[in-house]
Design a protein around this motif. Sequence first.
Motif, short mmCIF file in Angstrom:
data_model
loop_
_atom_site.label_atom_id
_atom_site.label_comp_id
_atom_site.label_asym_id
_atom_site.label_seq_id
_atom_site.Cartn_x
_atom_site.Cartn_y
_atom_site.Cartn_z
N LYS A 29 0.82 -1.20 0.00
CA LYS A 29 0.00 0.00 0.00
C LYS A 29 0.86 1.27 0.00
O LYS A 29 0.57 2.22 -0.72
N THR A 30 1.93 1.27 0.80
CA THR A 30 2.78 2.46 0.89
C THR A 30 4.24 2.17 0.60
O THR A 30 5.03 3.09 0.47
N LEU A 31 4.63 0.91 0.50
CA LEU A 31 6.03 0.56 0.30
C LEU A 31 6.18 -0.41 -0.85
O LEU A 31 5.24 -1.06 -1.27
N VAL A 32 7.43 -0.51 -1.34
CA VAL A 32 7.78 -1.50 -2.35
C VAL A 32 8.75 -2.46 -1.68
O VAL A 32 9.70 -2.06 -1.04
N PHE A 33 8.48 -3.77 -1.88
CA PHE A 33 9.29 -4.80 -1.25
C PHE A 33 10.09 -5.52 -2.32
O PHE A 33 9.55 -5.86 -3.37
N PHE A 34 11.41 -5.69 -2.04
CA PHE A 34 12.28 -6.36 -2.99
C PHE A 34 12.79 -7.65 -2.39
O PHE A 34 12.99 -7.77 -1.18
N LYS A 35 13.06 -8.66 -3.24
CA LYS A 35 13.74 -9.86 -2.80
C LYS A 35 15.20 -9.48 -2.58
O LYS A 35 15.69 -8.49 -3.11
N LEU A 36 15.92 -10.27 -1.82
CA LEU A 36 17.29 -9.92 -1.41
C LEU A 36 18.24 -9.68 -2.60
O LEU A 36 18.93 -8.66 -2.63
N PRO A 37 18.32 -10.54 -3.60
CA PRO A 37 19.26 -10.26 -4.72
C PRO A 37 18.92 -8.95 -5.45
O PRO A 37 19.81 -8.18 -5.80
N ALA A 38 17.63 -8.69 -5.66
CA ALA A 38 17.23 -7.44 -6.33
C ALA A 38 17.54 -6.25 -5.44
O ALA A 38 18.02 -5.21 -5.92
N TYR A 39 17.25 -6.39 -4.15
CA TYR A 39 17.56 -5.30 -3.22
C TYR A 39 19.06 -5.00 -3.21
O TYR A 39 19.47 -3.83 -3.22
N GLU A 40 19.88 -6.06 -3.19
CA GLU A 40 21.33 -5.86 -3.20
C GLU A 40 21.77 -5.13 -4.46
O GLU A 40 22.56 -4.19 -4.42
N ARG A 41 21.24 -5.53 -5.61
CA ARG A 41 21.59 -4.91 -6.88
C ARG A 41 21.19 -3.43 -6.87
O ARG A 41 21.97 -2.56 -7.26
N ILE A 42 19.99 -3.12 -6.40
CA ILE A 42 19.50 -1.74 -6.34
C ILE A 42 20.32 -0.93 -5.34
O ILE A 42 20.69 0.22 -5.58
N LYS A 43 20.61 -1.57 -4.20
CA LYS A 43 21.40 -0.87 -3.17
C LYS A 43 22.77 -0.49 -3.71
O LYS A 43 23.23 0.65 -3.54
N PHE A 44 23.44 -1.42 -4.42
CA PHE A 44 24.78 -1.11 -4.94
C PHE A 44 24.71 -0.10 -6.09
O PHE A 44 25.59 0.75 -6.23
N ALA A 45 23.66 -0.16 -6.90
CA ALA A 45 23.49 0.83 -7.97
C ALA A 45 23.29 2.22 -7.35
O ALA A 45 23.85 3.22 -7.82
N ARG A 46 22.45 2.26 -6.30
CA ARG A 46 22.23 3.54 -5.61
C ARG A 46 23.52 4.05 -4.99
O ARG A 46 23.85 5.24 -5.10
N LEU A 47 24.27 3.15 -4.36
CA LEU A 47 25.53 3.53 -3.74
C LEU A 47 26.52 4.05 -4.79
O LEU A 47 27.19 5.07 -4.60
N GLU A 48 26.56 3.37 -5.94
CA GLU A 48 27.43 3.82 -7.03
C GLU A 48 27.01 5.20 -7.53
O GLU A 48 27.85 6.07 -7.77
N LEU A 49 25.71 5.41 -7.66
CA LEU A 49 25.20 6.72 -8.10
C LEU A 49 25.53 7.81 -7.07
O LEU A 49 25.95 8.92 -7.43
N VAL A 50 25.39 7.47 -5.78
CA VAL A 50 25.71 8.44 -4.72
C VAL A 50 27.20 8.77 -4.75
O VAL A 50 27.60 9.93 -4.63
N VAL A 51 28.03 7.74 -4.94
CA VAL A 51 29.47 7.96 -4.98
C VAL A 51 29.84 8.84 -6.18
O VAL A 51 30.62 9.78 -6.06
N LYS A 52 29.26 8.54 -7.35
CA LYS A 52 29.54 9.35 -8.54
C LYS A 52 29.10 10.81 -8.33
O LYS A 52 29.83 11.75 -8.65
N SER A 53 27.89 10.96 -7.78
CA SER A 53 27.38 12.31 -7.54
C SER A 53 28.24 13.05 -6.53
O SER A 53 28.57 14.23 -6.71
N THR A 54 28.62 12.34 -5.46
CA THR A 54 29.46 12.95 -4.44
C THR A 54 30.81 13.36 -5.02
O THR A 54 31.31 14.47 -4.76
N THR A 55 31.37 12.47 -5.83
CA THR A 55 32.66 12.78 -6.47
C THR A 55 32.53 14.00 -7.37
O THR A 55 33.41 14.87 -7.37
N MET A 56 31.45 14.06 -8.13
CA MET A 56 31.24 15.20 -9.03
C MET A 56 31.09 16.49 -8.24
O MET A 56 31.68 17.52 -8.58
N ILE A 57 30.31 16.44 -7.16
CA ILE A 57 30.12 17.64 -6.33
C ILE A 57 31.44 18.06 -5.71
O ILE A 57 31.80 19.25 -5.72
N GLN A 58 32.18 17.09 -5.17
CA GLN A 58 33.48 17.42 -4.57
C GLN A 58 34.44 17.99 -5.61
O GLN A 58 35.15 18.96 -5.34
#
Length: 151
Positions: A29-58
């Motif tokens: 109803k209010t959340l999206v639930f991921f299975k563990l492998p998909a969550y891991e893949r999304i988490k690392f993609a997000r982390l990579e995007l955050v790192v790239k963005s942080t690097t660009m800002i820095q």
Amino acid sequence: IRAQKLLDHLDSELNLPKPKHGQSWAVGKTLVFFKLPAYERIKFARLELVVKSTTMIQANWRGKVRRRMFIAIRLFVRHVQALLRSKQARCDLLQRRCEDSATKIQAHARSVLAKAKYQSIRKKVIKLQAVWHGVLGRRYAKEYKNHVSAT
């Protein structure tokens, strides 16, 4: 429906692993639930995007700081160069004054020597003239004495 399209796009974009049965995600109803492998893949993609963005800002921030520092250093260098040029100009002026003073002293010394030489020669000429006039005077006196005694 929009969430469904977004999740399908995420599935194809991140190449999420397909489980044996069902989907790798489920929408509540209010959340999206991921299975563990998909969550891991999304988490690392997000982390990579955050790192790239942080690097660009820095990188942008460091570039901005360096550009400001460069402008400040350039201003300071110009100021120091101006100070050094004025110091050099004062030293050159002092050197020129010393050279002019030395030239005047040398000219005065040469004029004193020339005057002394002139006075020495003048005295010798006067002495020579006096001797010569004495010779002429004695010669004239002798002739006058002979002339007076003859008459």
